[in-house]
Design a protein around this motif. Structure first.
Motif, short mmCIF file in Angstrom:
data_model
loop_
_atom_site.label_atom_id
_atom_site.label_comp_id
_atom_site.label_asym_id
_atom_site.label_seq_id
_atom_site.Cartn_x
_atom_site.Cartn_y
_atom_site.Cartn_z
N TRP A 87 23.87 -65.47 -85.15
CA TRP A 87 25.11 -65.85 -85.82
C TRP A 87 26.01 -66.62 -84.85
O TRP A 87 26.66 -67.60 -85.21
N ASN A 110 24.08 -70.61 -94.46
CA ASN A 110 24.42 -69.50 -93.59
C ASN A 110 23.82 -68.23 -94.15
O ASN A 110 24.23 -67.76 -95.22
N ILE A 111 22.83 -67.65 -93.44
CA ILE A 111 22.08 -66.54 -94.02
C ILE A 111 22.91 -65.26 -94.08
O ILE A 111 22.54 -64.32 -94.77
N TRP A 112 24.02 -65.18 -93.37
CA TRP A 112 24.84 -63.95 -93.35
C TRP A 112 25.92 -63.97 -94.44
O TRP A 112 26.49 -62.95 -94.76
N GLY A 113 26.24 -65.16 -94.93
CA GLY A 113 27.30 -65.25 -95.93
C GLY A 113 28.68 -65.09 -95.35
O GLY A 113 29.64 -64.85 -96.07
N TRP A 114 28.82 -65.22 -94.05
CA TRP A 114 30.13 -65.18 -93.42
C TRP A 114 30.22 -66.18 -92.27
O TRP A 114 29.34 -66.19 -91.45
N ARG A 144 23.89 -56.63 -97.43
CA ARG A 144 24.50 -57.10 -98.68
C ARG A 144 23.52 -57.17 -99.84
O ARG A 144 23.92 -57.25 -100.99
N PHE A 145 22.22 -57.19 -99.53
CA PHE A 145 21.23 -57.21 -100.61
C PHE A 145 20.83 -55.80 -101.03
O PHE A 145 20.12 -55.62 -102.01
N LEU A 159 21.63 -57.95 -91.62
CA LEU A 159 21.31 -59.07 -92.51
C LEU A 159 20.98 -58.60 -93.93
O LEU A 159 21.26 -59.28 -94.89
N PHE A 212 15.38 -69.57 -92.62
CA PHE A 212 15.05 -68.20 -92.18
C PHE A 212 13.97 -68.23 -91.10
O PHE A 212 14.09 -67.53 -90.10
N ARG A 216 27.96 -57.69 -92.31
CA ARG A 216 27.13 -58.82 -92.74
C ARG A 216 26.43 -59.48 -91.56
O ARG A 216 25.29 -59.92 -91.67
N LEU A 246 14.42 -64.05 -97.32
CA LEU A 246 14.54 -62.89 -96.41
C LEU A 246 13.37 -61.94 -96.61
O LEU A 246 12.76 -61.47 -95.64
N GLN A 265 17.96 -67.10 -100.96
CA GLN A 265 18.07 -66.47 -99.64
C GLN A 265 17.43 -65.08 -99.65
O GLN A 265 16.80 -64.67 -98.69
#
Lengths: 141, 650
Positions: B640, B236-240, A134-135, A131, B187, A127, B614, B610
């Motif tokens: 990140w 948080n654009i990474w989801g983590w 996950r999509f 970037l 973004f 992740r 993106l 998001q």
């Protein structure tokens, strides 16, 4: 996770080749055991090759799920199933590169560590580095 | 039925948009998925053909004929036609019957209803509060602003300066300044754009202000959980780390080891072996505050309401906005090359019969919309008890039932009538999978199947033709709620104890009689009529997002003749660009509910916003927009690291 078939293959191969190889090295080089054995890398190879076929099965099963997802718990079950399958094949038939007398304890330990590190990397490292991963159902290319 | 008229009215709720559909058709009527598969004439009579876009409906599904003084429906499909839940091959249709085909439930009426108006509750143009009394069209009142030159297709920049209005130049403009804008700006900042290059124009400083208000009104206080995934993090654009990990970490730190482990187990096993984890509203808003500070949102935000957007002769866009307050009038123009539209839901959907009731009685207290502030309902119930009628069966209805259940712990004299249009015994089907149903509630963790965000369904929809998209959205959409164990228990308990009752029917009208509301439901025959008496009626049917309901979008669509998709929203490309608005190098993008019906289903969610951001950020980086650099592995990792250490991105 909501992987696509292509995503499953790409993530599996990338993570086994990097994180998987990294975890396998101490086993293969003999840091953890009295003798070094390259057979651990062969195990990794078989997990990858058989996995390509298993992924087709998982992808088919996933279509029966309304959300078309594949939660961690199913990844774990799939991992246990693949390990059991590989262990049986190893013991009954001879697989090139792996001696038939291989200890199941060391096989299980090595396999579990590889699975765990691959699972965690897919959740974290993929992740952060990729970037768009996950999509795109786990595709990083 | 009057045989001379040979017309019937069909009413149903569109499974995708949840909007009410109403059609008066002449007999005979053929219903199916493909026009060409249905007969155009029968016994010399012209057939009215009704096309329902869903794979659960057969190409030619059913035929309605007028035979010997009665209405007869003949099934033509293998998946069956149902009258009031009973499968029929040939059956007589009566006034008030429910006709079911696939995921459609159609109410049949012999006497046409008089409710024809499209009713909504608008957000006030200045305060952004839901205002039932504001008429939509009044906000577009003509004045000297925007200036007359805005009537042309393309404005010359020299003319703009000649207006003597202040003109600002900037690279990027985000219109709306809500969550959609915030996520896009996030973004841009992470892709390398500086604070001074961006402006976000909107009414409220906090990007989540409207969202939070709608949450609070629809009964999600800060400690309650949103219907959103753990790794859908608008901050948080990474989801983590995801919200589950953050909450587990905090709880672990406080010594609450069990709950920490429970969250981790939930995200590992959901939805199969554990209930889906969802973040607490308060935690999400706090995290957005932190990110807003990190990316400099408060320098980027500018108070104002955008009135019109036009292309300019130097490949940019002129954005006319007013920032008048009660004590002074202020207007200005911003010139920018890259524009992002994320204006959100233009209005709240309001059931036409309830709108009529309000217009007639001016009673805004007993009949409310779930998204309006309606705390007085619960206060009254707690003190005096009473009956509440709930309309709609989605997530908002579930929350209202929960709230009433909580109030009921303090006053047992509270009853709930849940009025649904039709029974739901079977969930939607798609390929080999089917959605779960319990007590006429259809369950799904989120508002779309999970794979719509980043899985196989996302790719299927993107590659589909506009025709196929219509079908997919119908198959995957519809009104659903989350299978939360507490909600299921409350409903079960309510049914068995008798204080919660589910009723079905088509509402004819709502009246006020002696301090009560009376809802009249169409009976099976012309004489029969059911009356439901309640102290309060809560409409929980949803939000409205047709481009035409928003004056700014309406102006843009009319002025540039922009295409709308089949749901009446803006047509966008895969990267969310409104391609018809391209102005040389200038690009205009859209995101959120105003783009539903295009290449992506889950547009009005954190993760969906998001995704849209993106895609547009990647395409801006590809055309080398100023400051934008495509985020490769290394940049992504270093950004990140800046996020985790709370440092500014650039």
């Amino acid at each position: 996770m909501t992987p696509t078939l292509l995503g499953r293959w790409q993530t599996r191969l990338l993570l086994l080749a990097t994180i998987g190889a990294f975890v396998t090295s101490p086993f293969a080089l003999g840091y953890l055991r009295p003798e070094a054995s390259f057979s651990f890398f062969w195990v990794l190879g078989y997990v990858a090759i058989f996995g390509i076929a298993w992924d087709i099965v998982y992808d088919y099963l996933q279509k029966f799920r309304w959300d078309r997802d594949w939660p961690g718990v199913l990844q774990l079950l799939a991992g246990i199933w693949e390990a059991a399958f590989l262990a049986v094949i190893l013991k009954i038939f001879h697989l090139p590169g792996i001696p038939q007398e291989t200890s199941l304890f060391w096989f299980a330990l090595h396999y579990s560590l590889v699975w765990l590190s691959v699972y965690i990397s897919a959740q974290v490292i993929m992740r952060i580095l990729f970037l768009r991963w996950r999509f795109h159902g786990g595709q990083w290319l | 039925m009057n045989p001379d008229s040979r017309q019937i009215q069909l009413n149903w709720v569109d499974p995708t948009t949840k909007e009410q559909q109403k059609l008066r058709l002449k007999l005979p009527i053929a219903i199916g998925r493909e026009l060409s598969k249905m007969p155009s004439t029968i016994h010399g009579d012209r057939v009215s053909r009704l096309v329902l876009e869903s794979t659960q409906v057969s190409r030619f599904h059913a035929l309605i004929l007028f035979e010997q003084g009665q209405l007869v429906v003949t099934n033509q499909s293998q998946s069956g036609t149902f009258i009031n839940g009973i499968s029929v091959n040939r059956g007589v249709l009566n006034h008030g019957d429910q006709l079911q085909m696939g995921n459609y439930a159609i109410a049949v009426t012999f006497v046409a209803s008089s409710l024809e108006t499209d009713s909504v509750i608008s957000f006030h143009p200045d305060t952004d509060l839901p205002e039932p009394e504001v008429q939509r069209k009044t906000v577009t009142a003509t004045s000297d602003f925007p200036p007359a030159i805005f009537q042309s297709q393309q404005i010359s920049v020299r003319d703009l300066y000649a207006t003597n209005l202040p003109v600002y130049q900037i690279d990027y403009v985000a219109i709306g300044a809500g969550l959609g804008s915030f996520i896009w700006v996030d973004f841009l900042r992470i892709f390398g754009v500086k604070v001074r290059q961006i402006v976000a124009i909107g009414l409220e400083k906090q990007p989540y202000a409207r969202y939070q208000r709608l949450c609070l009104n629809s009964q999600i206080p800060l400690h309650e959980r949103l219907r959103s995934n753990s790794d859908s993090c608008p901050d948080n654009i990474w989801g983590w780390p995801s919200y589950a990990i953050r909450e587990a970490w905090r709880d672990f730190y406080k010594g609450k080891i069990n709950s920490a482990l429970q969250y981790l187990w939930q995200v590992f096993a959901e939805p199969t072996l554990a209930e889906t984890y969802t973040p607490r509203a308060g935690n999400v808003f706090d995290s957005i505050d932190r990110e807003a500070k990190r990316i400099g949102w408060h320098q980027i935000f500018r108070y104002g309401r955008v009135r019109a957007i036009r292309k300019t002769d130097d490949e940019r866009y002129a954005i006319a906005y007013s920032c008048s307050s009660s004590n002074h009038r202020d207007r200005a123009i911003v010139l920018a090359r890259y524009v992002h539209l994320a204006t959100g839901y233009p209005a709240i959907q309001f059931l036409p019969d309830l709108q009529k009731y309000r217009e007639k009685t001016q009673d805004f207290k007993s009949v409310v919309n779930a998204y309006e502030q309606h705390e007085h309902v619960y206060k009254h119930l707690e003190r005096y008890g009473g009956t509440v009628l709930i309309r709609g069966r989605g997530i908002v209805a579930s929350r209202i039932v929960q709230r009433i259940y909580e109030v009921r712990q303090r006053n047992r004299n509270i009853f709930v009538l849940h009025l649904m249009r039709s029974p739901k015994s079977q969930g939607n089907k798609f390929d080999a999978a089917q959605r779960q149903v319990e007590n006429h509630y259809e369950f799904q963790p989120f508002n779309w199947p999970k794979a719509c965000w980043g899985g196989e369904l996302r790719a299927i929809l993107e590659n589909a033709s506009p025709q196929q998209r219509q079908q997919f959205l119908k198959d995957w959409g519809g009104t659903t709620t989350a299978a939360r164990s507490d909600w299921r228990r409350i409903v079960q308990e309510g049914i068995s104890q008798g204080w919660y009752q589910i009723t079905f029917g088509e509402v004819e009208r709502v009246e006020r009689e002696q301090q009560n509301t009376i809802t009249y439901i169409k009976g099976k025959d012309l004489q029969g009529q059911i009356k439901l008496q309640a102290d309060f009626i809560i409409d929980a049917t949803g939000l409205e997002a047709k481009a035409k309901s928003n004056p700014l979008l309406d102006d843009l669509v009319t002025h540039y003749n922009l295409p709308l998709n089949h749901l009446g929203r803006l047509a966008v490309a895969h990267d969310f660009e409104i391609t018809e608005m391209r102005s040389g190098k200038g690009r205009m993008y859209a995101a959120g509910a105003i783009t539903l019906g295009g290449p992506y289903a889950a547009v009005d969610s954190f993760l969906g916003l998001q995704y849209a951001a993106l895609r547009s950020a990647d395409s801006l980086a590809a055309v080398r927009a100023p400051g934008m650099h495509r985020l490769n592995c290394f940049c992504s990792f270093s950004q990140w690291c800046k996020w985790i250490t709370n440092q500014s991105p650039v």
